[in-house]
Scaffold this active site. Structure first.
Site, mmCIF file in Angstrom:
data_model
loop_
_atom_site.group_PDB
_atom_site.id
_atom_site.type_symbol
_atom_site.label_atom_id
_atom_site.label_comp_id
_atom_site.label_asym_id
_atom_site.label_seq_id
_atom_site.Cartn_x
_atom_site.Cartn_y
_atom_site.Cartn_z
ATOM 1 N N ASP A 37 -11.807 0.735 1.854
ATOM 2 C CA ASP A 37 -10.992 0.820 3.067
ATOM 3 C C ASP A 37 -11.862 1.129 4.284
ATOM 4 O O ASP A 37 -12.949 1.694 4.167
ATOM 5 C CB ASP A 37 -9.939 1.917 2.877
ATOM 6 C CG ASP A 37 -8.812 1.815 3.889
ATOM 7 O OD1 ASP A 37 -8.756 0.809 4.623
ATOM 8 O OD2 ASP A 37 -7.982 2.743 3.939
ATOM 9 N N ASN A 85 -4.244 5.164 -2.198
ATOM 10 C CA ASN A 85 -5.400 5.778 -1.529
ATOM 11 C C ASN A 85 -5.883 7.028 -2.259
ATOM 12 O O ASN A 85 -5.081 7.884 -2.676
ATOM 13 C CB ASN A 85 -5.031 6.170 -0.089
ATOM 14 C CG ASN A 85 -4.827 4.959 0.785
ATOM 15 O OD1 ASN A 85 -5.774 4.351 1.256
ATOM 16 N ND2 ASN A 85 -3.553 4.586 0.988
ATOM 17 N N GLU A 126 0.863 -1.191 0.000
ATOM 18 C CA GLU A 126 0.000 0.000 0.000
ATOM 19 C C GLU A 126 0.890 1.228 0.000
ATOM 20 O O GLU A 126 1.807 1.355 0.830
ATOM 21 C CB GLU A 126 -0.914 0.031 1.234
ATOM 22 C CG GLU A 126 -1.794 1.280 1.292
ATOM 23 C CD GLU A 126 -2.654 1.352 2.542
ATOM 24 O OE1 GLU A 126 -3.376 2.361 2.713
ATOM 25 O OE2 GLU A 126 -2.597 0.401 3.360
ATOM 26 N N GLU A 165 -7.748 2.603 -3.308
ATOM 27 C CA GLU A 165 -8.454 2.445 -2.039
ATOM 28 C C GLU A 165 -9.305 3.681 -1.754
ATOM 29 O O GLU A 165 -8.825 4.820 -1.833
ATOM 30 C CB GLU A 165 -7.465 2.222 -0.893
ATOM 31 C CG GLU A 165 -6.739 0.891 -0.964
ATOM 32 C CD GLU A 165 -6.010 0.565 0.336
ATOM 33 O OE1 GLU A 165 -6.299 1.236 1.366
ATOM 34 O OE2 GLU A 165 -5.165 -0.344 0.336
ATOM 35 N N GLU A 218 -6.296 -5.137 8.289
ATOM 36 C CA GLU A 218 -5.148 -4.280 8.594
ATOM 37 C C GLU A 218 -5.058 -4.030 10.088
ATOM 38 O O GLU A 218 -6.050 -4.115 10.804
ATOM 39 C CB GLU A 218 -5.262 -2.956 7.840
ATOM 40 C CG GLU A 218 -6.534 -2.170 8.125
ATOM 41 C CD GLU A 218 -6.634 -0.893 7.317
ATOM 42 O OE1 GLU A 218 -5.672 -0.585 6.592
ATOM 43 O OE2 GLU A 218 -7.659 -0.207 7.413
#
Length: 651
Positions: free
Chosen positions: A546, A484, A429, A516, A603
């Protein structure tokens, strides 16, 4: 005919304005009327004092004079008093009756003196009666019924009496008096008609003015009232706030301004339609109105935002009031068989603690609201010195961001996510980092929200995306990259187009890329978000949701998103080993992801115990400090076990 004649001499009670006008005019003429009667009566009595009996020259005139004086005194005492329409009509009716009685009395008395008169004294009797008729017509001209009644009572016996005397002089006087009276009656009727027309015109004008005033008041009300909730609108709120600040300053009082935002309103409005959304706003406004008896002035500022003005003693009482308001807003709203649940985050700023100007207080209440939504969603926050320091700090960060050279100051680090079955890193990520020359390293959870609020994120995202791709393009083909997107990114067609262009020229395989997004960012404008996400997935990239489980979206909307992955928020992992409820939620999300064909990523793992338990719950792909902290680009090659990471270092 009889009915018309009766109506002609009656008081028109159907016209209150005319009655009041007649009463007012007659009140001014009463003294003159009775003064004329008294002086003429005294004069006639004196001319017959030695020829007529004493009861005709003293007693009867005295009784009539006393009656006149009593009548004058009654009117004089009440001349300035405001009376009702009914009372005014009653007084006018009594005046008409009394006019008939006094007319008969004075006429009979005068004619009774005539047989005792000689020469000029007889002429005086005729003169007295003629002057009485003329004077009464003038003084009673606004009260037509009384004037005509007195004229008929005096003129009829006067004419007959003097016409039958056989003396040419008196006969001529009688005829002359009839002609003069007829002329005066004509003038009386004309004047009365004009008087009535004038009153009607004034009444129509008054009605028009009242209508205009009513329309003006209604327009003013509509200009200051929110048509949906019935609360004051933003304009009225601002005017009221300025007025109350001035009053608070004069009396050295504390005053609080509050701003409420309905958390979760957008999903309700989108999921159930605007009719339900409007009903929720109406219900929220109605609940806020219940606090009016506690001195709370409530207004709708726009959308799902409401404003409050509260006279407060201390912050403890203010916080308690705010908590009760938030609690009431959190109660589900039942509309058309639907249970719509929203919450209210509330920010307060207190005068004079947080500022003395309306604009400053409003800004600080808005900041307190922002702080509540970020850290205490659904609760109340009162602006404090700590927030003042935070504003200063965030303002400095904003200034430095606006002057930053993103190509040089921004960088991307990568946190791995691992397949637990193979213990292999299957992707990273990309996370933003900013090192300001003036501020040093600034945490992303601080500078990214600032960049979003001030619109700088649009310039940052493409730079970060390009830097991430420059590293990721050198990874093995089966290594995935997650990037993201903020709310502003998802809602910006320009930003999405820029990302697509960067991706197309990067050489990176779009099928190995996931963008995300959070539930909250998607739900702020679902239709636009869905349109832009479809554009991104058209390149071959995937979408990962997310922080799943902590947002405001509904499953009815989640299944419409082009999702490839679902990420379980770290808040469910912190106590996963001891909290059975968290375990149940994780297991449910894993099953849901499997059913809708998505990969589930957890996560936030920091211990081996957490990782093992999550694997037993069905979780396969995980991300957290236990597997690796965010690392620079060159370190990703080492983590992937690449034998030639120098290619990345050369970048």
């Amino acid at each position: 005919m009889r009915g018309r004649l009766k109506a002609f001499f009656a008081v028109d009670e159907s016209n209150p304005a005319l009655i009041q006008a007649q009463h007012a005019a007659f009140s001014q003429q009463i003294p003159l009327l009775y003064f004329m009667l008294l002086t003429n009566t005294v004069a006639l009595s004196l001319t017959h004092l030695n020829s007529a009996p004493r009861y005709l020259t003293v007693y009867i005139p005295a009784m009539l004079g006393i009656a006149c004086i009593i009548r004058v005194s009654m009117w004089w005492r009440t001349r300035l008093r405001v009376i009702s329409d009914r009372m005014a009509a009653a007084r006018l009716r009594s005046t008409i009756r009394l006019a008939g009685i006094l007319g008969c009395s004075f006429t009979a008395w005068a004619l009774a003196l005539f047989p005792y008169s000689e020469g000029l004294a007889r002429v005086h009797v005729a003169f007295y009666m003629a002057v009485t008729v003329i004077g009464c017509i003038f003084c009673l001209m606004h009260l037509r019924s009384a004037a005509l009644l007195v004229t008929a009572i005096v003129l009829t016996p006067f004419t007959l009496f003097f016409a039958l005397t056989g003396e040419p002089v008196f006969q001529a006087i009688a005829i002359n008096m009839v002609l003069v009276a007829a002329s005066m009656i004509y003038i009386l009727l004309t004047h009365y008609r004009d008087f009535v027309d004038l009153i009607e015109s004034q009444k129509a004008l008054t009605a028009k003015q009242e209508e205009t005033q009513k329309l003006s008041d209604e327009n003013r009300r509509l200009a200051n009232i929110d048509s949906l909730t019935g609360l004051a609108n933003r304009r009225r709120f601002q005017d009221e706030f300025h007025v109350r600040i001035e009053a608070a300053a004069q009396h050295h009082e504390r005053l609080a301004i509050g701003i409420i935002d309905l958390d979760g309103f957008k999903p309700v409005n989108d999921a159930f339609g605007h009719a339900v959304g409007d009903a929720v706003l109406i219900e929220a406004g109605s609940r806020l109105k219940t606090f009016e008896n506690e001195g709370v002035f409530a207004a709708r500022l726009g959308g799902d935002e409401f404003g409050l003005i509260v006279k407060t003693g201390d912050n403890i009482a203010l916080t308690e009031l705010g908590q009760r308001i938030c609690h009431m807003l959190h109660v589900p709203c039942h509309v058309r068989g639907i249970s719509a649940k929203v919450a209210g985050s509330l920010g307060f700023a207190v005068f004079p603690d947080a500022g003395t100007q309306a604009s400053v207080l409003f800004e600080r209440a808005d900041f307190a609201l922002y702080h509540a939504k970020e850290h205490h969603r659904g609760q109340v926050v009162v602006f404090s010195e700590h927030h003042e320091s935070e504003i200063t700090r965030l303002s400095r960060i904003q200034q430095e961001l606006q002057n930053a050279e993103f190509e040089r100051e921004l960088k991307v680090v990568f946190q791995p996510f691992v397949d637990m079955d193979t213990s292999r890193v299957i992707g990273f990520e990309a996370l933003a980092r900013w090192h300001s020359p003036a501020l040093g390293a600034v945490r992303p959870d601080i500078f990214i929200p600032v960049a979003e609020r001030c619109g700088i994120i649009a310039a940052m995202t493409p730079v970060l995306f390009e830097k991430a791709l420059q590293t990721a393009v050198q990874w093995p083909a089966d290594t995935r990259l997650s990037f993201n997107l903020s709310t502003k990114d998802i809602m910006s067609e320009k930003t999405v187009s820029a990302l697509i262009d960067i991706l197309s020229t990067s050489g990176f395989d779009p099928s190995a890329l996931d963008f995300e997004v959070t539930e909250t960012s998607v739900m702020s404008n679902f239709s636009l978000a869905l349109e832009n996400l479809d554009r991104l997935t058209a390149t071959g990239a995937g979408i990962a949701l997310d922080d799943f489980g902590v947002g405001q979206s509904s499953l009815g909307y989640v299944h419409r998103l082009p999702l490839r992955k679902v990420k379980i928020d770290r808040s469910f992992v912190v106590d996963i080993c001891t909290n059975i409820f968290s375990q149940s939620i994780v297991r449910t999300i894993v099953d849901l992801s499997r059913n809708i064909g998505c990969t589930c990523i957890v996560e936030g793992m920091e211990t081996a115990e957490q990782a093992l338990l999550l694997r037993s719950l069905g979780c396969r792909v995980m991300q957290g400090y236990y597997f690796g902290r965010p690392m620079d680009g060159p370190d990703t090659f080492l983590r992937l076990g690449m034998s030639h990471p120098s290619a990345a270092l050369a970048l």
